[in-house]
Write a protein that holds these residues in place. Structure first.
Motif, PDB file in Angstrom:
ATOM      1  N   MET A   1       0.833  -1.194   0.000  1.00 18.17           N
ATOM      2  CA  MET A   1       0.000   0.000   0.000  1.00 18.17           C
ATOM      3  C   MET A   1       0.868   1.244   0.000  1.00 18.17           C
ATOM      4  SD  MET A   1      -3.085  -0.757   2.603  1.00 18.17           S
ATOM      5  CE  MET A   1      -3.789  -2.371   2.600  1.00 18.17           C
ATOM      6  N   ARG A   2       0.419   2.214  -0.711  1.00 16.45           N
ATOM      7  CA  ARG A   2       1.149   3.483  -0.817  1.00 16.45           C
ATOM      8  C   ARG A   2       0.584   4.444   0.230  1.00 16.45           C
ATOM      9  NH1 ARG A   2       4.537   6.063  -4.264  1.00 16.45           N
ATOM     10  NH2 ARG A   2       4.098   8.257  -4.697  1.00 16.45           N
ATOM     11  N   LEU A   3       1.391   4.720   1.243  1.00 16.18           N
ATOM     12  CA  LEU A   3       0.961   5.585   2.340  1.00 16.18           C
ATOM     13  C   LEU A   3       1.794   6.851   2.405  1.00 16.18           C
ATOM     14  CD1 LEU A   3       0.557   2.946   5.195  1.00 16.18           C
ATOM     15  CD2 LEU A   3      -1.202   3.834   3.663  1.00 16.18           C
ATOM     16  N   GLY A   4       1.146   7.923   2.786  1.00 12.60           N
ATOM     17  CA  GLY A   4       1.817   9.190   3.024  1.00 12.60           C
ATOM     18  C   GLY A   4       1.580   9.601   4.468  1.00 12.60           C
ATOM     19  N   ALA A   5       2.220  10.678   4.865  1.00 16.50           N
ATOM     20  CA  ALA A   5       2.042  11.174   6.233  1.00 16.50           C
ATOM     21  C   ALA A   5       2.013  12.692   6.219  1.00 16.50           C
ATOM     22  CB  ALA A   5       3.164  10.683   7.140  1.00 16.50           C
ATOM     23  N   VAL A   6       1.187  13.241   7.086  1.00 18.03           N
ATOM     24  CA  VAL A   6       1.139  14.677   7.324  1.00 18.03           C
ATOM     25  C   VAL A   6       1.422  14.895   8.801  1.00 18.03           C
ATOM     26  CG1 VAL A   6      -0.346  16.724   7.419  1.00 18.03           C
ATOM     27  CG2 VAL A   6      -0.470  15.188   5.447  1.00 18.03           C
ATOM     28  N   VAL A   7       2.450  15.686   9.072  1.00 13.62           N
ATOM     29  CA  VAL A   7       2.799  16.042  10.452  1.00 13.62           C
ATOM     30  C   VAL A   7       2.489  17.527  10.616  1.00 13.62           C
ATOM     31  CG1 VAL A   7       4.634  16.178  12.176  1.00 13.62           C
ATOM     32  CG2 VAL A   7       4.605  14.277  10.528  1.00 13.62           C
ATOM     33  N   LEU A   8       1.649  17.828  11.589  1.00 17.95           N
ATOM     34  CA  LEU A   8       1.213  19.204  11.809  1.00 17.95           C
ATOM     35  C   LEU A   8       2.199  19.948  12.698  1.00 17.95           C
ATOM     36  CD1 LEU A   8      -2.587  18.518  12.368  1.00 17.95           C
ATOM     37  CD2 LEU A   8      -1.426  19.214  10.256  1.00 17.95           C
ATOM     38  N   ALA A   9       2.758  21.020  12.142  1.00 14.97           N
ATOM     39  CA  ALA A   9       3.747  21.834  12.859  1.00 14.97           C
ATOM     40  C   ALA A   9       3.514  23.316  12.589  1.00 14.97           C
ATOM     41  CB  ALA A   9       5.157  21.422  12.433  1.00 14.97           C
ATOM     42  N   ALA A  10       2.241  23.703  12.496  1.00 14.91           N
ATOM     43  CA  ALA A  10       1.909  25.075  12.118  1.00 14.91           C
ATOM     44  C   ALA A  10       1.335  25.904  13.258  1.00 14.91           C
ATOM     45  CB  ALA A  10       0.914  25.064  10.959  1.00 14.91           C
ATOM     46  N   GLY A  11       0.963  25.254  14.354  1.00 11.33           N
ATOM     47  CA  GLY A  11       0.242  25.935  15.424  1.00 11.33           C
ATOM     48  C   GLY A  11       1.061  26.951  16.196  1.00 11.33           C
ATOM     49  N   GLN A  12       0.337  27.769  16.950  1.00 14.56           N
ATOM     50  CA  GLN A  12       0.961  28.862  17.689  1.00 14.56           C
ATOM     51  C   GLN A  12       1.344  28.504  19.116  1.00 14.56           C
ATOM     52  OE1 GLN A  12      -0.854  32.783  16.853  1.00 14.56           O
ATOM     53  NE2 GLN A  12      -2.292  31.611  15.591  1.00 14.56           N
ATOM     54  N   SER A  13       1.097  27.296  19.550  1.00 13.99           N
ATOM     55  CA  SER A  13       1.533  26.819  20.873  1.00 13.99           C
ATOM     56  C   SER A  13       1.070  27.727  22.011  1.00 13.99           C
ATOM     57  CB  SER A  13       3.062  26.705  20.925  1.00 13.99           C
ATOM     58  OG  SER A  13       3.577  26.011  19.840  1.00 13.99           O
ATOM     59  N   ARG A  14      -0.119  28.266  21.915  1.00 15.41           N
ATOM     60  CA  ARG A  14      -0.586  29.228  22.919  1.00 15.41           C
ATOM     61  C   ARG A  14      -0.593  28.669  24.336  1.00 15.41           C
ATOM     62  NH1 ARG A  14      -4.919  30.948  18.827  1.00 15.41           N
ATOM     63  NH2 ARG A  14      -3.985  32.795  17.903  1.00 15.41           N
ATOM     64  N   ARG A  15      -0.979  27.416  24.495  1.00 18.91           N
ATOM     65  CA  ARG A  15      -1.039  26.832  25.842  1.00 18.91           C
ATOM     66  C   ARG A  15       0.352  26.582  26.422  1.00 18.91           C
ATOM     67  NH1 ARG A  15      -5.300  22.315  24.169  1.00 18.91           N
ATOM     68  NH2 ARG A  15      -3.792  22.320  22.514  1.00 18.91           N
ATOM     69  N   PHE A  16       1.353  26.596  25.572  1.00 19.85           N
ATOM     70  CA  PHE A  16       2.721  26.331  26.017  1.00 19.85           C
ATOM     71  C   PHE A  16       3.385  27.569  26.602  1.00 19.85           C
ATOM     72  CE2 PHE A  16       7.246  25.230  25.419  1.00 19.85           C
ATOM     73  CZ  PHE A  16       7.251  23.979  26.004  1.00 19.85           C
ATOM     74  N   GLY A  17       2.811  28.713  26.349  1.00 23.79           N
ATOM     75  CA  GLY A  17       3.412  29.957  26.828  1.00 23.79           C
ATOM     76  C   GLY A  17       4.051  30.717  25.683  1.00 23.79           C
ATOM     77  N   ALA A  18       5.024  31.526  25.992  1.00 24.73           N
ATOM     78  CA  ALA A  18       5.649  32.392  24.987  1.00 24.73           C
ATOM     79  C   ALA A  18       6.549  31.628  24.010  1.00 24.73           C
ATOM     80  CB  ALA A  18       6.469  33.482  25.671  1.00 24.73           C
ATOM     81  N   PHE A 120      -3.284  -0.969   9.861  1.00 27.30           N
ATOM     82  CA  PHE A 120      -3.993  -0.463   8.682  1.00 27.30           C
ATOM     83  C   PHE A 120      -3.897  -1.477   7.544  1.00 27.30           C
ATOM     84  CE2 PHE A 120      -4.070   2.161   4.774  1.00 27.30           C
ATOM     85  CZ  PHE A 120      -5.306   2.775   4.932  1.00 27.30           C
ATOM     86  N   GLN A 121      -2.719  -2.023   7.323  1.00 25.24           N
ATOM     87  CA  GLN A 121      -2.526  -3.010   6.266  1.00 25.24           C
ATOM     88  C   GLN A 121      -3.303  -4.290   6.551  1.00 25.24           C
ATOM     89  OE1 GLN A 121       1.777  -2.984   6.320  1.00 25.24           O
ATOM     90  NE2 GLN A 121       1.869  -1.563   4.580  1.00 25.24           N
ATOM     91  N   ARG A 122      -3.329  -4.719   7.810  1.00 26.74           N
ATOM     92  CA  ARG A 122      -4.092  -5.918   8.176  1.00 26.74           C
ATOM     93  C   ARG A 122      -5.582  -5.740   7.882  1.00 26.74           C
ATOM     94  NH1 ARG A 122      -0.688  -5.934  12.736  1.00 26.74           N
ATOM     95  NH2 ARG A 122      -2.333  -5.033  14.024  1.00 26.74           N
ATOM     96  N   LYS A 123      -6.061  -4.510   7.968  1.00 27.10           N
ATOM     97  CA  LYS A 123      -7.477  -4.218   7.690  1.00 27.10           C
ATOM     98  C   LYS A 123      -7.704  -3.928   6.208  1.00 27.10           C
ATOM     99  CE  LYS A 123      -9.046  -4.724  11.814  1.00 27.10           C
ATOM    100  NZ  LYS A 123      -9.986  -5.811  12.097  1.00 27.10           N
ATOM    101  N   GLY A 124      -6.710  -4.205   5.388  1.00 23.10           N
ATOM    102  CA  GLY A 124      -6.849  -4.049   3.948  1.00 23.10           C
ATOM    103  C   GLY A 124      -6.938  -2.605   3.477  1.00 23.10           C
ATOM    104  N   GLY A 125      -6.522  -1.686   4.334  1.00 23.21           N
ATOM    105  CA  GLY A 125      -6.561  -0.277   3.956  1.00 23.21           C
ATOM    106  C   GLY A 125      -7.951   0.312   3.915  1.00 23.21           C
TER     107      GLY A 125
END
Length: 188
Positions: A1-18, A120-125
């Motif tokens: 199976m051909r899989l891709g990935a999206v990693v989210l790294a755009a947020g402003q981290s407001r709860r983390f502080g400055a 995911f592969q075991r479930k046939g995608g």
């Protein structure tokens, strides 16, 4: 199976502080670098990192890795906007499925991501595979091809919860032995 990935790294981290939490050093390396390492060495067609807030500070962490970054000019709208941006960037990749991950999971390791892929592969995608620990749902979530249009249509701060709710019966939970899939970093 051909899989891709999206990693989210755009947020402003407001709860983390400055500070930008993705740059926070955990065990000697920036948090985002630790997460990206979990996706390396796996048979993924493409890994896309969605940047936004302080992209100029995030981009150096991506250099030398087998991935590409996509800037979400609408990152201030929220997670749904960033997720849709990442999925749209993979429209022509011919994917059978897509892993979606947050960029702030300090304990995530390659074996966690590999376990999700194998399930995911075991479930046939055909099933959505979501890891969980002690009943708490986590990341990365692997979505089948049929969900990509719905993910591309997300906006605002809604994330993928709506897609998961709509697909309720086709969600398969993968119980994990540790909390790496659920332990994010929202406070310093």
């Amino acid at each position: 199976m051909r899989l891709g990935a999206v990693v989210l790294a755009a947020g402003q981290s407001r709860r983390f502080g400055a500070a930008n939490k993705l740059l926070h050093v955990v065990d000697g390396e920036p948090l985002l670098a630790r997460v990206l390492a979990a996706f390396e060495g796996l048979d993924l067609a493409e890994v896309v990192v969605v940047t936004g807030y302080q992209a100029n500070r995030i981009e150096p962490l991506l250099e030398g890795r087998k991935l590409r970054s996509v800037f979400n000019a609408s990152f201030e709208e929220g997670m749904g906007s960033s997720l849709a941006c990442g999925v749209r960037s993979l429209e022509d990749a011919g994917l059978d499925g897509l892993l979606l991950s947050l960029g702030d999971l300090p304990r995530l390791k390659r074996q966690h991501v590999a376990s999700v892929i194998q399930a995911f592969q075991r479930k046939g995608g055909e099933a959505i595979v979501q890891p969980r620990f002690q009943g708490v749902r986590g990341h990365p979530v692997c979505f089948p091809k049929r969900c990509l249009e719905s993910l591309k249509a997300l906006s605002g701060d809604q994330g993928a919860r709506e897609v998961l709710a709509t697909e309720g019966d086709s969600v398969v939970f993968l119980d994990m032995d540790d909390d790496a899939c659920v332990r994010d970093m929202d406070t310093p």
